[in-house]
Design a protein around this motif. Structure first.
Motif, PDB file in Angstrom:
ATOM      1  N   LEU A 142      -7.098   2.828  -0.370  1.00  0.00           N
ATOM      2  CA  LEU A 142      -6.433   2.239  -1.534  1.00  0.00           C
ATOM      3  C   LEU A 142      -7.027   0.579  -1.260  1.00  0.00           C
ATOM      4  O   LEU A 142      -6.887   0.761   0.380  1.00  0.00           O
ATOM      5  N   ARG A 183       3.662   1.551  -1.574  1.00  0.00           N
ATOM      6  CA  ARG A 183       3.765   1.942  -3.174  1.00  0.00           C
ATOM      7  C   ARG A 183       3.251   3.183  -3.476  1.00  0.00           C
ATOM      8  O   ARG A 183       3.568   3.892  -4.681  1.00  0.00           O
ATOM      9  N   THR A 184       2.047   3.204  -3.417  1.00  0.00           N
ATOM     10  CA  THR A 184       0.667   4.056  -4.352  1.00  0.00           C
ATOM     11  C   THR A 184       0.116   5.095  -3.424  1.00  0.00           C
ATOM     12  O   THR A 184      -0.455   5.625  -3.605  1.00  0.00           O
ATOM     13  N   ALA A 185      -0.394   4.838  -1.433  1.00  0.00           N
ATOM     14  CA  ALA A 185      -1.000   5.738  -0.723  1.00  0.00           C
ATOM     15  C   ALA A 185      -0.121   6.926  -0.777  1.00  0.00           C
ATOM     16  O   ALA A 185       1.328   7.413  -0.753  1.00  0.00           O
ATOM     17  N   PRO A 186      -0.506   7.852  -0.648  1.00  0.00           N
ATOM     18  CA  PRO A 186      -0.597   9.215  -0.436  1.00  0.00           C
ATOM     19  C   PRO A 186      -0.098   9.704   1.256  1.00  0.00           C
ATOM     20  O   PRO A 186      -0.037   8.501   2.094  1.00  0.00           O
ATOM     21  N   LEU A 244       0.862  -1.251  -0.160  1.00  0.00           N
ATOM     22  CA  LEU A 244      -0.017  -0.110   0.173  1.00  0.00           C
ATOM     23  C   LEU A 244       1.781   1.370   0.340  1.00  0.00           C
ATOM     24  O   LEU A 244       0.483   2.284  -0.996  1.00  0.00           O
TER      25      LEU A 244
END
Length: 221
Positions: A219, A41-44, A39
């Motif tokens: 996400l 890698r893409t979570a803000p 997570l």
């Protein structure tokens, strides 16, 4: 303002340290850490890690809400609790929110919703939707307090109206869940003064000290 959330990997480590990871075929400590890494890698930045309530229901999370409270004899650590008249706390399920069907997921930077203090849940639900956001569920709010205990401040706590309970006739229960700080009065007991408290408020009532926690997205791994 509350402190920012730590990285997702650190959040996973805290859940493991607190013993809040089911050791079963679906989810264990290694799987939790792997999910957090994926997570991340893409979570803000500032996202919240959440274990699905099918693994960690609110009743299991509440006692692990730890707050340090100053007393005459020194600092003590208070454990969180669910109010006595909410024995059905785990029946408050996601309502009108899209929660990923994943063992572990992330919530984009949560907001406590201080600007909505004094609104009723009914009024706040429409306003949050109009802003393109979604209210936090009770489980998500509990995970937030687990990671950042100071997100609860005197007169600045929050409701989690993304969770509602349906009665046998299909109607929503008028109670809506919230998390705040116990004053140690009434049935709470003086020994719980300063502890994190899971309780409820009526759908149409207003409270000047409760905001409405929300996010702009969730996400899945």
């Amino acid at each position: 303002m509350p402190a920012p959330l730590p990285p997702l990997g650190d959040q996973a480590d805290r859940l493991v340290t607190l013993g809040l990871v089911p050791d079963d075929a679906t989810l264990d400590a290694a799987a939790l850490r792997d999910a957090a890494a994926g997570l991340a890698r893409t979570a803000p930045p500032g996202a919240l890690l959440v274990v699905h309530p099918r693994h960690l229901p609110p009743s299991a999370l509440a006692p692990h809400l730890l707050r340090t409270v100053a007393t005459r004899s020194g600092d003590v650590v208070r454990h969180g609790f669910v109010v006595a008249d909410m024995t059905d706390v785990d029946d408050f399920a996601p309502a009108a929110v899209d929660v990923p069907d994943a063992d572990v997921y992330a919530v984009a930077v949560p907001d406590r919703g201080d600007d909505l203090a004094g609104w009723s849940p009914q009024e706040a639900a429409a306003e949050i939707a109009g802003r393109g956001r979604a209210p936090l569920t009770l489980a998500e709010g509990l995970h937030w307090v687990l990671q950042v205990p100071d997100v609860l401040e005197r007169n600045r706590c929050f409701m989690t109206i993304g969770s509602r309970r349906r009665s046998a006739d299909g109607r929503y229960d008028a109670r809506t869940p919230a998390i705040w700080i116990s004053g140690g009065t009434g049935r709470d007991g003086a020994q719980r003064r300063g502890a994190a408290k899971v309780g409820w408020c009526w759908w149409r009532n207003r409270h000047s000290w409760l905001g409405f926690a929300s996010t702009d997205g969730r996400l899945a791994p």
